[in-house]
Structures are given as structure tokens and as C-alpha cells.
Design a protein around this motif. Structure first.
Motif, PDB file in Angstrom:
ATOM      1  N   ARG A 156       0.841  -1.208   0.000  1.00 28.94           N
ATOM      2  CA  ARG A 156       0.000   0.000   0.000  1.00 28.94           C
ATOM      3  C   ARG A 156       0.872   1.252   0.000  1.00 28.94           C
ATOM      4  O   ARG A 156       0.576   2.222  -0.696  1.00 28.94           O
ATOM      5  N   ALA A 157       1.946   1.226   0.802  1.00 30.88           N
ATOM      6  CA  ALA A 157       2.828   2.393   0.858  1.00 30.88           C
ATOM      7  C   ALA A 157       3.482   2.645  -0.496  1.00 30.88           C
ATOM      8  O   ALA A 157       3.595   3.797  -0.949  1.00 30.88           O
ATOM      9  N   GLU A 158       3.914   1.583  -1.184  1.00 31.18           N
ATOM     10  CA  GLU A 158       4.535   1.736  -2.497  1.00 31.18           C
ATOM     11  C   GLU A 158       3.545   2.283  -3.523  1.00 31.18           C
ATOM     12  O   GLU A 158       3.943   2.936  -4.492  1.00 31.18           O
ATOM     13  N   LEU A 159       2.259   2.005  -3.298  1.00 33.64           N
ATOM     14  CA  LEU A 159       1.219   2.542  -4.187  1.00 33.64           C
ATOM     15  C   LEU A 159       0.846   3.974  -3.837  1.00 33.64           C
ATOM     16  O   LEU A 159       0.001   4.580  -4.504  1.00 33.64           O
ATOM     17  N   GLY A 160       1.458   4.504  -2.777  1.00 32.49           N
ATOM     18  CA  GLY A 160       1.157   5.874  -2.365  1.00 32.49           C
ATOM     19  C   GLY A 160      -0.065   5.998  -1.493  1.00 32.49           C
ATOM     20  O   GLY A 160      -0.610   7.090  -1.325  1.00 32.49           O
ATOM     21  N   LEU A 161      -0.507   4.869  -0.901  1.00 35.93           N
ATOM     22  CA  LEU A 161      -1.698   4.860  -0.054  1.00 35.93           C
ATOM     23  C   LEU A 161      -1.285   4.654   1.399  1.00 35.93           C
ATOM     24  O   LEU A 161      -0.276   4.002   1.677  1.00 35.93           O
ATOM     25  N   PRO A 162      -2.048   5.196   2.353  1.00 39.10           N
ATOM     26  CA  PRO A 162      -1.685   5.033   3.774  1.00 39.10           C
ATOM     27  C   PRO A 162      -1.726   3.574   4.197  1.00 39.10           C
ATOM     28  O   PRO A 162      -2.644   2.834   3.839  1.00 39.10           O
ATOM     29  N   ALA A 163      -0.714   3.158   4.970  1.00 40.48           N
ATOM     30  CA  ALA A 163      -0.641   1.784   5.445  1.00 40.48           C
ATOM     31  C   ALA A 163      -1.303   1.619   6.798  1.00 40.48           C
ATOM     32  O   ALA A 163      -1.377   0.518   7.329  1.00 40.48           O
ATOM     33  N   GLY A 164      -1.783   2.697   7.373  1.00 42.20           N
ATOM     34  CA  GLY A 164      -2.433   2.666   8.682  1.00 42.20           C
ATOM     35  C   GLY A 164      -3.594   3.647   8.716  1.00 42.20           C
ATOM     36  O   GLY A 164      -4.139   4.021   7.665  1.00 42.20           O
ATOM     37  N   GLY A 242       2.960  15.051   1.998  1.00 38.39           N
ATOM     38  CA  GLY A 242       2.663  14.347   0.763  1.00 38.39           C
ATOM     39  C   GLY A 242       3.387  13.043   0.543  1.00 38.39           C
ATOM     40  O   GLY A 242       3.459  12.568  -0.593  1.00 38.39           O
ATOM     41  N   VAL A 243       3.917  12.437   1.608  1.00 34.40           N
ATOM     42  CA  VAL A 243       4.599  11.151   1.453  1.00 34.40           C
ATOM     43  C   VAL A 243       3.962  10.123   2.367  1.00 34.40           C
ATOM     44  O   VAL A 243       3.284  10.457   3.337  1.00 34.40           O
ATOM     45  N   VAL A 244       4.197   8.843   2.046  1.00 37.60           N
ATOM     46  CA  VAL A 244       3.745   7.725   2.864  1.00 37.60           C
ATOM     47  C   VAL A 244       4.987   7.013   3.378  1.00 37.60           C
ATOM     48  O   VAL A 244       5.941   6.782   2.624  1.00 37.60           O
ATOM     49  N   THR A 245       5.001   6.670   4.659  1.00 35.47           N
ATOM     50  CA  THR A 245       6.158   5.993   5.245  1.00 35.47           C
ATOM     51  C   THR A 245       5.796   4.575   5.665  1.00 35.47           C
ATOM     52  O   THR A 245       4.658   4.289   6.038  1.00 35.47           O
ATOM     53  N   HIS A 246       6.805   3.701   5.594  1.00 34.17           N
ATOM     54  CA  HIS A 246       6.646   2.325   6.083  1.00 34.17           C
ATOM     55  C   HIS A 246       8.005   1.817   6.498  1.00 34.17           C
ATOM     56  O   HIS A 246       8.929   1.734   5.672  1.00 34.17           O
ATOM     57  N   ARG A 247       8.153   1.505   7.803  1.00 31.91           N
ATOM     58  CA  ARG A 247       9.393   0.955   8.352  1.00 31.91           C
ATOM     59  C   ARG A 247      10.620   1.773   7.944  1.00 31.91           C
ATOM     60  O   ARG A 247      11.635   1.239   7.506  1.00 31.91           O
ATOM     61  N   GLY A 248      10.500   3.092   8.069  1.00 34.79           N
ATOM     62  CA  GLY A 248      11.632   3.966   7.809  1.00 34.79           C
ATOM     63  C   GLY A 248      11.819   4.372   6.361  1.00 34.79           C
ATOM     64  O   GLY A 248      12.676   5.215   6.064  1.00 34.79           O
ATOM     65  N   SER A 249      11.058   3.799   5.443  1.00 34.72           N
ATOM     66  CA  SER A 249      11.160   4.165   4.021  1.00 34.72           C
ATOM     67  C   SER A 249      10.036   5.129   3.663  1.00 34.72           C
ATOM     68  O   SER A 249       8.938   5.068   4.226  1.00 34.72           O
ATOM     69  N   GLU A 250      10.319   6.022   2.725  1.00 35.54           N
ATOM     70  CA  GLU A 250       9.328   6.992   2.259  1.00 35.54           C
ATOM     71  C   GLU A 250       8.970   6.726   0.804  1.00 35.54           C
ATOM     72  O   GLU A 250       9.829   6.364   0.000  1.00 35.54           O
ATOM     73  N   PHE A 251       7.671   6.918   0.492  1.00 35.09           N
ATOM     74  CA  PHE A 251       7.184   6.733  -0.862  1.00 35.09           C
ATOM     75  C   PHE A 251       6.283   7.917  -1.213  1.00 35.09           C
ATOM     76  O   PHE A 251       5.557   8.423  -0.344  1.00 35.09           O
ATOM     77  N   PRO A 252       6.318   8.396  -2.462  1.00 36.65           N
ATOM     78  CA  PRO A 252       5.436   9.506  -2.855  1.00 36.65           C
ATOM     79  C   PRO A 252       3.977   9.123  -2.655  1.00 36.65           C
ATOM     80  O   PRO A 252       3.549   8.050  -3.090  1.00 36.65           O
ATOM     81  N   GLY A 253       3.234   9.969  -1.982  1.00 38.29           N
ATOM     82  CA  GLY A 253       1.832   9.683  -1.735  1.00 38.29           C
ATOM     83  C   GLY A 253       0.933  10.181  -2.850  1.00 38.29           C
ATOM     84  O   GLY A 253       1.280  11.126  -3.568  1.00 38.29           O
ATOM     85  N   ARG A 254      -0.211   9.547  -2.968  1.00 38.33           N
ATOM     86  CA  ARG A 254      -1.196  10.012  -3.952  1.00 38.33           C
ATOM     87  C   ARG A 254      -1.971  11.216  -3.433  1.00 38.33           C
ATOM     88  O   ARG A 254      -2.615  11.921  -4.211  1.00 38.33           O
TER      89      ARG A 254
END
Length: 275
Positions: A156-164, A242-254
Motif C-alpha cells: 500500500r505504501a509503495e502505491l502511495g496509499l496510507p498503510a495505517g 505528501g509522502v507515505v512511510t513504512h518501516r523507515g522508508s518513504e514513498f510519494p503519496g497520492r
């Protein structure tokens, strides 16, 4: 079969547990209670009490993380009952270490143990072996579940969607997989909170101001209030830029950012300078 005093009915207690991922039909607290009560009725046991740990993971490796299980074991030491009944062994414990420790305490108190679903006697050598094997299998599947949940959250984070949970300032328009959209009133407060912190206001002062607006940090309960800790967490949330994080990594958010990079960086710099 466990016995109390000669001629007296067997005194039974139940133990039920649910965790966040097990709130499904057949595992709810009420469903477990019903099955335990039926089991005791069929065997002529007197069910005197049911201990319930709600929202507690069975994977915990410490008994003090399971308050009602700890209370049950203390009461067992006082000879308050003769047998413990659970719906399934994984409701008792998925972690083999916790399972073995708890059962050893029951054995020392001469208290029996029964599972409605597995239907075995752990007091025999074969029963103890079977119990250990079942506990290992439960622990394995619990660990596998954790792996799959983590993988799904990263996807989900890689897709730019919130993981929580969706942060204050946003809402989901039509389902959990949708891109969160800005909630105008809350977003205005988020921007102002960042601006106030950048000007040097304390977390506590900002919390007082937010409480004065009538907006609450959670949409769930009316008594919910802002605290300095909640303000600190809000101002550290990278989702707002505007970013989504997961376990210390950041991904561009939608989603659309609420604060710009410069303001977010100024607020984090204040925290770093104080540290």
C-alpha cells in the motif's frame, strides 16, 4: 477428569481472548463464552467465572502483557477452581513459551486444562507432546500472519496509499483503498499548528489552542482531547508533506500535501535543536 471435593461438582473457569486481527465470527468473546459454557454443561462442570483479555495478542512472550491470564493463574494458586476451559489452544497462547509457562503453573496448582475444540488431556505424556506440537503450529501461523500483514502494508505504501489510520486533516472518500482527500477545517488547523510551532510555541500551548477550537484528534469519542504528546506526533507526521512511510522508508503519496517541505523542515529543525 479433574475432581474437587468428593461429591462436589467440578469448578470450572473459562479463558477467552481476542486480538485486533481476530475479531471475526467464531473467535469473538461472546462466541468463545458460549462454546465454553456448552462444554461445561455437557460435562456437568460448574462454570464459575470467565476471564477475558480483549485486544491482546497471543504472541506476547510475557504473562504480564495478559492481565486476565495473570489473574487466572494467581487464582489457580489459591485453589479457587479445578479446571480451566478454553475454546481453542491458540486463544490460550500462540507463543509456545507463554503456553508452557502458564500450563506449568496450572499443573503446580493441580488445576486441569481443557480445550473445547481440540478435546485433549494435557496431563498425560501424549497430551503434553500434542500440546507442544499444536502450540508450535499456532506460533508458526501467527508469525506468518505478521509477515503477510507487513507485506500488504508495504505494498500500500509503495502505491502511495496510507498503510495505517488516516491522519487528522484527511478523510477517505469511498473506502480504505481510496486516496485520502483533505478535510478543509481540520487541514486549516494542521497548517496553523505547524506555523505556531515554527514560531516557537510549545506542544502544550498548541494543544490548548486546538482544544479551544472544539476539534478533537479522533473522530471516535467526544471526550477525546489534544495533549502535548498528540501534538508532537502530529507535527512529526510526514504524511502532511505528501509522502507515505513504512518501516523507515518513504514513498510519494497520492494524496495532496497540507504543509510544504520548508515549513515541515523548520518544525523538525526545532525538535532537533532542542535535543
Amino acid at each position: 477428569m479433574p475432581r474437587s471435593d468428593a461429591g462436589a461438582p467440578v469448578r470450572a473457569v473459562g479463558y477467552v481472548r481476542v486480538s485486533d486481527e481476530s475479531q471475526v465470527d467464531g473467535y469473538s468473546l461472546d462466541a468463545q463464552r458460549r462454546e465454553i459454557a456448552r462444554y461445561c454443561e455437557r460435562r456437568g462442570y460448574e462454570l464459575t467465572q470467565v476471564y477475558a483479555d480483549e485486544g491482546v495478542s497471543g504472541r506476547s512472550d510475557r504473562l504480564d502483557h495478559r492481565p486476565q491470564l495473570s489473574a487466572l493463574l494467581r487464582d489457580a494458586g489459591q485453589r479457587g477452581f479445578d479446571v480451566v476451559v478454553v475454546h481453542t489452544i491458540d486463544r490460550w497462547a500462540r507463543n509456545v513459551g507463554v503456553q508452557r509457562q502458564a500450563l506449568q503453573l496450572l499443573a503446580a496448582a493441580e488445576v486441569g486444562f481443557a480445550s473445547v475444540t481440540e478435546n485433549f488431556d494435557f496431563t498425560t505424556p501424549a497430551g503434553r507432546l500434542m500440546l507442544t506440537m499444536m502450540g508450535s503450529v499456532s506460533e508458526f501461523f501467527s508469525d506468518q500472519l505478521g509477515v503477510h500483514v507487513s507485506k500488504a502494508k508495504r505494498e500500500r505504501a509503495e502505491l502511495g496509499l496510507p498503510a495505517g489510520p488516516i491522519p487528522f486533516g484527511y478523510r477517505s472518500p469511498d473506502g480504505s483503498r481510496s486516496t485520502p482527500i483533505i478535510e478543509a477545517t481540520e487541514a486549516r488547523l494542521v497548517r496553523e499548528a505547524f506555523a505556531r510551532r515554527a514560531r516557537g510555541e510549545s506542544y502544550g500551548t498548541i494543544a490548548e489552542w486546538l482544544n479551544g477550537t472544539g476539534q478533537r484528534p479522533s473522530r471516535a469519542g467526544r471526550g477525546d482531547l489534544w495533549t502535548a504528546h498528540r501534538v508532537r506526533d502530529l507535527l512529526a507526521c510526514a504524511f502532511y508533506r505528501g509522502v507515505v512511510t513504512h518501516r523507515g522508508s518513504e514513498f510519494p503519496g497520492r494524496h495532496e500535501a497540507i504543509v510544504d517541505e520548508a515549513l515541515f523542515a523548520r518544525v523538525q529543525a526545532r525538535k532537533g535543536a532542542r535535543a
